[in-house]
Scaffold this active site. Structure first.
Site, PDB file in Angstrom:
ATOM      1  N   ASP A 141      38.315  53.150  49.666  1.00 19.42           N
ATOM      2  CA  ASP A 141      39.545  52.437  49.293  1.00 19.42           C
ATOM      3  C   ASP A 141      40.738  53.359  49.591  1.00 19.42           C
ATOM      4  O   ASP A 141      40.758  54.524  49.163  1.00 19.42           O
ATOM      5  CB  ASP A 141      39.489  52.090  47.807  1.00 19.42           C
ATOM      6  N   ILE A 142      41.697  52.832  50.319  1.00 19.25           N
ATOM      7  CA  ILE A 142      42.876  53.640  50.674  1.00 19.25           C
ATOM      8  C   ILE A 142      43.692  53.910  49.399  1.00 19.25           C
ATOM      9  O   ILE A 142      43.905  53.003  48.586  1.00 19.25           O
ATOM     10  CB  ILE A 142      43.737  52.919  51.732  1.00 19.25           C
ATOM     11  N   ASN A 149      52.861  50.074  51.473  1.00 23.61           N
ATOM     12  CA  ASN A 149      53.451  48.769  51.804  1.00 23.61           C
ATOM     13  C   ASN A 149      54.883  48.669  51.294  1.00 23.61           C
ATOM     14  O   ASN A 149      55.796  48.239  52.008  1.00 23.61           O
ATOM     15  CB  ASN A 149      52.638  47.653  51.144  1.00 23.61           C
ATOM     16  N   ASP A 158      49.709  47.476  57.724  1.00 25.52           N
ATOM     17  CA  ASP A 158      48.716  46.974  58.691  1.00 25.52           C
ATOM     18  C   ASP A 158      48.324  48.062  59.693  1.00 25.52           C
ATOM     19  O   ASP A 158      47.157  48.171  60.077  1.00 25.52           O
ATOM     20  CB  ASP A 158      49.273  45.758  59.448  1.00 25.52           C
ATOM     21  N   GLU A 184      42.551  46.718  51.138  1.00 20.68           N
ATOM     22  CA  GLU A 184      42.404  48.073  51.692  1.00 20.68           C
ATOM     23  C   GLU A 184      41.031  48.649  51.366  1.00 20.68           C
ATOM     24  O   GLU A 184      40.853  49.845  51.243  1.00 20.68           O
ATOM     25  CB  GLU A 184      43.546  48.967  51.174  1.00 20.68           C
TER      26      GLU A 184
HETATM   27  N1  LIG Z   1      49.695  45.595  54.825  1.00 22.96           N
HETATM   28  C1  LIG Z   1      48.684  44.966  54.201  1.00 22.96           C
HETATM   29  N2  LIG Z   1      48.584  45.078  52.851  1.00 22.96           N
HETATM   30  C2  LIG Z   1      47.552  44.474  52.249  1.00 22.96           C
HETATM   31  C3  LIG Z   1      46.601  43.713  52.964  1.00 22.96           C
HETATM   32  N3  LIG Z   1      45.698  43.250  52.072  1.00 22.96           N
HETATM   33  C4  LIG Z   1      46.062  43.697  50.852  1.00 22.96           C
HETATM   34  N4  LIG Z   1      47.192  44.450  50.938  1.00 22.96           N
HETATM   35  C5  LIG Z   1      47.927  45.119  49.887  1.00 22.96           C
HETATM   36  O1  LIG Z   1      47.185  46.232  49.424  1.00 22.96           O
HETATM   37  C6  LIG Z   1      47.724  46.604  48.151  1.00 22.96           C
HETATM   38  C7  LIG Z   1      46.596  47.082  47.259  1.00 22.96           C
HETATM   39  O2  LIG Z   1      47.173  47.647  46.142  1.00 22.96           O
HETATM   40  P1  LIG Z   1      46.343  48.146  44.905  1.00 22.96           P
HETATM   41  O3  LIG Z   1      45.117  47.313  44.739  1.00 22.96           O
HETATM   42  O4  LIG Z   1      47.274  48.258  43.761  1.00 22.96           O
HETATM   43  O5  LIG Z   1      45.807  49.559  45.297  1.00 22.96           O
HETATM   44  P2  LIG Z   1      46.558  50.897  45.674  1.00 22.96           P
HETATM   45  O6  LIG Z   1      48.030  50.765  45.702  1.00 22.96           O
HETATM   46  O7  LIG Z   1      45.926  51.403  46.942  1.00 22.96           O
HETATM   47  O8  LIG Z   1      46.167  51.811  44.487  1.00 22.96           O
HETATM   48  P3  LIG Z   1      44.862  52.692  44.333  1.00 22.96           P
HETATM   49  O9  LIG Z   1      43.752  51.947  45.014  1.00 22.96           O
HETATM   50  O10 LIG Z   1      44.665  52.793  42.859  1.00 22.96           O
HETATM   51  O11 LIG Z   1      45.124  54.004  44.964  1.00 22.96           O
HETATM   52  C8  LIG Z   1      48.457  45.391  47.623  1.00 22.96           C
HETATM   53  O12 LIG Z   1      49.828  45.669  47.608  1.00 22.96           O
HETATM   54  C9  LIG Z   1      48.158  44.300  48.648  1.00 22.96           C
HETATM   55  O13 LIG Z   1      49.257  43.437  48.838  1.00 22.96           O
HETATM   56  C10 LIG Z   1      46.767  43.599  54.383  1.00 22.96           C
HETATM   57  O14 LIG Z   1      45.988  42.964  55.095  1.00 22.96           O
HETATM   58  N5  LIG Z   1      47.827  44.238  54.946  1.00 22.96           N
END
Ligand SMILES: Nc1nc2c(ncn2[C@@H]2O[C@H](COP(=O)(O)OP(=O)(O)OP(=O)(O)O)[C@@H](O)[C@H]2O)c(=O)[nH]1
Length: 266
Positions: A141-142, A149, A158, A184
């Site tokens: 997980d990123i 974003n 993306d 992610e």
């Molecule tokens: N650019 C982009 N963003 C995406 C996509 N799918 C999901 N997201 C975004 O990924 C983000 C995931 O955020 P969180 O689940 O809070 O996770 P995080 O910010 O990485 O936090 P941690 O995992 O705790 O480090 C959300 O803002 C979603 O809108 C996509 O296909 N493209």
């Protein structure tokens, strides 16, 4: 010429023409077969009839000539139609392959999508169980992706997803199964791999992603991932359970400070 002899000639000719006609209709879609039948049977018969004296022979010659022209034209139309039909079938097959690939591929990263990953993970689970091989799952997980974003925009997000997927693909082996499960989140299944080897592979992936430098305007963006690892124990009943064990381990990696691998044991 006696009446009987003429009758027998006419019958022989009709027999020859009938045979050629049947062969032509059987192979009429294949131009070369028709041309062979016309050249080997109908044309010699026609020429011979033209050289024979008598009105009946001339009439038969004209008939066979007309028949030859008719079958050659019919064959051309039929073989053209068959050609178009075969071309159409080939195009349909290609379109079908493209569509079924698209239904199984994550458009943004080119990795397996959730559906394709699940299907292959189930098959991998059954295979390794049947052959007594170890199987490990990684959940990746990123870190702080929402922040990426929010700070740099969705398009940059993306680009990050694409770059991470590319790095994962480049680091893993061909036989490893990798997919983007959504957002992610990525998952990897390693068949024939023990838990300690999976930990080493996870660490390799973590370092590979950490080395990504994405140029954005005047700055450079670094990305990190948290990884959870799990091995399918005897009690693990399917691939979904194994992946959720790796997911639980990944949450430990997040809560321990991110950018790290968690082995899943407490
Ligand atoms: N650019 C982009 N963003 C995406 C996509 N799918 C999901 N997201 C975004 O990924 C983000 C995931 O955020 P969180 O689940 O809070 O996770 P995080 O910010 O990485 O936090 P941690 O995992 O705790 O480090 C959300 O803002 C979603 O809108 C996509 O296909 N493209």
């Amino acid at each position: 010429m006696s009446r009987d002899s003429l009758l027998s000639q006419v019958m022989t000719l009709f027999f020859a023409i009938g045979m050629a006609g049947s062969a032509i209709s059987a192979y009429s879609a294949y131009r070369s077969m028709t041309l062979a039948a016309v050249a080997l049977v109908l044309l010699p018969t026609t020429l011979w009839l033209f050289t024979e004296p008598g009105t009946e022979q001339r009439l038969l010659a004209v008939t066979t000539l007309a028949f030859s022209i008719f079958v050659m034209r019919a064959t051309r139309e039929l073989s053209d139609a068959l050609g178009s039909l075969l071309r159409l079938r080939r195009e349909l097959e290609i379109q079908h392959r493209i569509a079924s690939n698209a239904a199984r591929t994550d458009e943004l990263t080119g990795l397996n999508n959730l559906r394709a990953f699940k299907e292959q993970a189930d098959a991998m689970f059954s295979y390794t169980r049947r052959h007594g091989l170890p199987l490990c799952a990684l959940m990746l997980d990123i870190d702080h992706f929402k922040q990426i974003n929010d700070t740099h925009g969705h398009a940059t997000g993306d680009r990050v997803l694409h770059a991470v997927a590319k790095r994962l693909k480049a680091t893993l082996r061909e036989a490893d199964l990798c997919g983007r499960l959504g957002g992610e989140e990525f998952a990897v299944l390693l068949a024939g791999t023990e838990w300690h080897e999976a930990l080493a592979i996870a660490e390799k992936l973590r370092l590979a992603v950490q080395a990504i430098v994405l140029p954005i305007n005047d700055s450079r963006l670094n990305v990190t991932i948290s990884i959870g690892v799990a091995e399918a124990g005897a009690a693990c009943s399917d691939a979904t359970t194994l992946v959720s064990q790796a997911d639980a381990a990944m949450y430990h990696a997040k809560s321990n400070g991110r950018n790290q691998v968690h082995g899943g044991l407490a």
